[in-house]
Design a protein around this motif. Structure first.
Motif, short mmCIF file in Angstrom:
data_model
loop_
_atom_site.label_atom_id
_atom_site.label_comp_id
_atom_site.label_asym_id
_atom_site.label_seq_id
_atom_site.Cartn_x
_atom_site.Cartn_y
_atom_site.Cartn_z
N THR A 49 0.83 -1.21 0.00
CA THR A 49 0.00 0.00 0.00
C THR A 49 0.86 1.25 0.00
O THR A 49 0.58 2.22 -0.73
CB THR A 49 -0.93 0.00 1.22
OG1 THR A 49 -1.78 -1.15 1.17
CG2 THR A 49 -1.79 1.26 1.25
N MET A 50 1.89 1.25 0.80
CA MET A 50 2.80 2.39 0.85
C MET A 50 3.43 2.64 -0.53
O MET A 50 3.55 3.78 -0.98
CB MET A 50 3.88 2.18 1.92
CG MET A 50 3.34 2.24 3.34
SD MET A 50 4.48 1.55 4.58
CE MET A 50 5.85 2.67 4.45
N ALA A 51 3.83 1.56 -1.18
CA ALA A 51 4.43 1.70 -2.51
C ALA A 51 3.42 2.26 -3.50
O ALA A 51 3.77 3.10 -4.35
CB ALA A 51 4.97 0.36 -2.98
N SER A 52 2.17 1.82 -3.39
CA SER A 52 1.13 2.33 -4.30
C SER A 52 0.91 3.82 -4.09
O SER A 52 0.73 4.59 -5.05
CB SER A 52 -0.19 1.57 -4.07
OG SER A 52 -0.04 0.21 -4.40
N GLU A 53 0.93 4.24 -2.82
CA GLU A 53 0.77 5.67 -2.52
C GLU A 53 1.99 6.46 -3.00
O GLU A 53 1.84 7.56 -3.55
CB GLU A 53 0.57 5.86 -1.02
CG GLU A 53 -0.75 5.32 -0.49
CD GLU A 53 -1.94 6.05 -1.10
OE1 GLU A 53 -1.89 7.29 -1.21
OE2 GLU A 53 -2.91 5.38 -1.47
N ALA A 54 3.16 5.90 -2.80
CA ALA A 54 4.38 6.59 -3.24
C ALA A 54 4.41 6.73 -4.76
O ALA A 54 4.91 7.72 -5.31
CB ALA A 54 5.62 5.83 -2.76
N ALA A 55 3.86 5.73 -5.47
CA ALA A 55 3.86 5.76 -6.93
C ALA A 55 3.13 6.97 -7.48
O ALA A 55 3.46 7.49 -8.55
CB ALA A 55 3.24 4.47 -7.48
#
Length: 272
Positions: A49-55
């Motif tokens: 989820t964090m990676a998706s938000e960072a993307a």
């Protein structure tokens, strides 16, 4: 040898080829022994989820410096991750679940969060295990830049890394090029566990220190000093058979060790 479920999964993970070891899974297995109810998948999903938000913050043109700027903004400004300067030796700073929950950590555990998000964004990065400090860098040929995650994602060049070591040790350090070489996944985990070992020895929590050493030896069975230390902790715990085996093997492998006479005296006590 019969392992607990967390130890079994840790052992399975570290017995992959080094490039295929999932550091997040292995690190969460380390935490699982401390937190028996820990849900590994929950924290892996959190990283996803964090990676998706960072993307969403990534620039259209993914130049390394722009990607790093976006990741820094997300992790340190939006989420508030930071180095724990007030309670650096708190063991929670070495458990990935705690680092994610508390947004606090030490250099290597914060670096792991950064590496895992970068991996999920197909932005390859590697860990750099300098003496006394841990940093990361993009895994591109001649990248030339390093990221100090403990210090808010500060971008550094090789000369800055040398200066950082001076700051860490409080004195001039003879800098060697190998200090900036990438660290393997197994050595990454050894370093995490070595931190925990030191913390628990300082707190006189010897059973937890022993647990850390046991896992270090799973990663590196030829580590003579860890073999000795395990033997000493077995001795303190009254586990005479295991202590004798480890300490005798230590002397066989290192007969001229500086502490050989001390170990021989302990073995005599164990033989009574």
């Amino acid at each position: 040898m019969k392992f607990s479920l967390p130890r079994q999964r840790f052992y399975q993970e570290i017995n992959r080829d080094d490039d295929n070891i999932d550091l997040a899974v292995a690190a969460l297995c380390i935490a699982w022994e401390e937190y028996p109810e820990l849900d590994i998948e929950k924290y892996l999903n959190t990283l996803d989820t964090m990676a998706s938000e960072a993307a969403k913050k990534l620039p259209a043109e993914r130049y390394p410096m722009r990607v790093i700027k976006a990741l820094n903004e997300y992790l340190f400004d939006d989420l508030g991750f930071q180095g724990d300067r007030d309670d650096y030796y708190n063991p929670q700073n070495s458990y990935l679940n705690d680092v994610i929950d508390r947004r606090l950590g030490i250099p290597i555990s914060l670096s792991l969060v950064y590496l895992e998000i970068a991996k999920r964004l197909d932005f390859p990065m590697v860990g750099i295990g300098m003496p006394g400090h841990f940093i990361i860098r993009p895994n591109f040929e001649d990248a030339g830049i390093f990221i100090d995650v403990f210090n808010g994602g500060e971008v550094m060049f090789p000369e800055d890394c040398e200066n950082r070591l001076r700051q860490v040790y409080g004195q001039p350090i003879r800098f060697r090029p190998e200090f900036l070489e990438p660290i393997s996944s197994r050595l990454f985990l050894v370093r995490m566990l070595t931190n925990l070992k030191a913390v628990y020895i300082s707190k006189q929590e010897m059973s937890k220190a022993l647990s850390a050493i046991e896992r270090i030896l799973l990663l590196n069975p030829d580590s003579i000093m860890e073999l000795r230390d395990r033997g000493l902790l077995y001795y303190q715990a009254g586990r005479s058979v295991e202590a004798t085996q480890d300490l005798e093997r230590y002397l066989e492998m290192r007969p001229n060790a500086p502490d050989a006479s001390t170990i021989q005296q302990l073995l005599k006590k164990l033989d009574r």
